[in-house]
Design a protein around this motif. Structure first.
Motif, PDB file in Angstrom:
ATOM      1  N   UNK A   1       5.620  -3.078   4.606  1.00 56.70           N
ATOM      2  CA  UNK A   1       4.227  -3.445   4.349  1.00 56.70           C
ATOM      3  C   UNK A   1       3.351  -2.190   4.211  1.00 56.70           C
ATOM      4  N   UNK A   2       3.653  -1.164   5.014  1.00 55.86           N
ATOM      5  CA  UNK A   2       2.902   0.100   4.900  1.00 55.86           C
ATOM      6  C   UNK A   2       3.090   0.718   3.521  1.00 55.86           C
TER       7      UNK A   2
ATOM      8  N   UNK B   1       1.042  -1.146   1.062  1.00 55.19           N
ATOM      9  CA  UNK B   1      -0.359  -0.736   1.164  1.00 55.19           C
ATOM     10  C   UNK B   1      -0.601   0.611   0.486  1.00 55.19           C
ATOM     11  N   UNK B   2       0.421   1.468   0.523  1.00 60.20           N
ATOM     12  CA  UNK B   2       0.290   2.774  -0.117  1.00 60.20           C
ATOM     13  C   UNK B   2       0.212   2.649  -1.636  1.00 60.20           C
TER      14      UNK B   2
END
Lengths: 120, 236
Positions: free
Chosen positions: A79-80, A83-84
């Motif tokens: 998920x990170x 988001x990036x």
């Protein structure tokens, strides 16, 4: 003055901390997993040896924690990355949905395995 | 002084005239110990006057001449050409920023982000009668971080910024550290509230590019990590 970068949620601190905590738990449990599954046995590991071990509820509890932290840590990381690299809002919502569904599916399959084996 | 022949590849771009940046090659003879800026000056003064680049103090303190040479972000004025192996230099503008012309990039966004974290002392307690004192221990905590010259080499080297232009960037976070950990400053909470954002400090994934790019050798990543720990401590 308006904020230059978009204001998103304030959950960053918590997520960062949980990612570190789950990493430490994973590290300890992974070593435990390797030692108990692969190194304690005498000679070649047999299917029945593992089955014998998995009858203990403590063993299954550790397995369950291992599964939970692994799924959380892994999918939080994915998920990170989303988001990036993914910026359109709709795309993010769709991907978030997909990630959650896959995570729960894997969790379900893992739990199924643990419970099925322990009932044998 | 011994002369040396070098080959340069410079990324040129005039947005009004060209659709895409293109490479210009130059071959020239320069002193062996000249810097990248000397080479650029030589081109600008004697070969091709249309080449644009920023420069000012030529002593590594103004932070104007940050460039990307052979894949590394450097200050043109302090980097000798013999630092790069071989006799070819590939010069590009700082990545991650929009190009204005040739090697000149638009730093507006960079400075706007810097302004967000309020880069000045915020005082709430009454002023002391005499000068502000700071013990050597208190000063040593921020000693390295005040060396920043705001050249933008770190922010432009950050992959998190390449993928997300809203990210605050290492330079602003370092400045935030410099004031949050300053014993004289009272504005820590405001600043922490500002940077504690998914696009603020939490977009940093400890990649260490900023630390490697910094021409002042500031360990930026370490300071950002210290900030993270402080924010986590504060929010629990």
């Amino acid at each position: 003055m308006k904020k230059n970068f978009k204001e998103t949620s304030k959950t960053g601190a918590r997520v960062w901390l949980f990612q570190r905590i789950s990493a430490i738990i994973l590290f300890v449990l992974l070593i435990l997993h390797f030692v108990t599954y692969h190194f304690i046995n005498k000679g070649i590991i047999k299917y029945t040896d593992i089955m014998e071990k998995m009858k203990s509820p403590w063993f299954n509890l550790i397995q369950f924690i291992f599964l939970l932290t692994a799924v959380y840590h892994g999918f939080n990381g994915i998920w990170m990355m989303v988001e990036d690299y993914v910026h359109p809002k709709l795309m993010r919502i769709v991907l978030f949905g997909i990630i959650v569904i896959i995570a729960f599916c894997l969790l379900f399959i893992g739990m199924l395995t643990i419970f099925k084996v322990s009932n044998l | 002084m011994a002369k040396q022949k070098i080959k340069l590849k410079i990324l040129r771009y005039t947005p009004e005239k060209q659709k895409k940046p293109y490479w210009s090659t130059y071959q020239l003879e320069v002193d062996q110990d000249s810097t990248v800026l000397d080479v650029l000056n030589e081109i600008h003064w004697n070969i091709d006057g249309s080449l644009s680049y920023r420069r000012s103090c030529r002593s590594a303190i103004c932070g104007s001449c940050a460039l990307k040479v052979n894949g590394q972000n450097i200050l043109a004025c302090e980097t000798p050409i013999h630092k790069f192996k071989g006799k070819k230099l590939k010069i590009e503008p700082l990545p991650g920023f929009p190009i204005i012309k040739d090697l000149v990039v638009d730093m507006d966004n960079f400075f706007e982000k810097l302004r967000q974290i309020k880069p000045f002392l915020i005082l709430k307690k009454p002023l002391p009668d005499k000068e502000f004192t700071q013990s050597p221990e208190q000063f040593s905590e921020i000693r390295e971080s005040i060396l920043c010259i705001l050249c933008g080499a770190c922010t432009s080297s950050c992959p998190s910024l390449w993928s997300n232009k809203d990210y605050l960037g290492p330079a602003s976070l370092l400045k935030a550290y410099r004031f949050i950990f300053d014993s004289r400053d009272d504005g820590a909470m405001e600043r922490i509230d500002m940077i504690n954002d998914r696009n603020g400090i939490w977009r940093c994934h400890t990649i260490f590019n900023c630390m490697e790019a910094c021409p002042k050798n500031i360990n930026i990543t370490e300071y950002i990590s210290k900030l993270k720990v402080k924010i986590v401590e504060n929010s629990i």
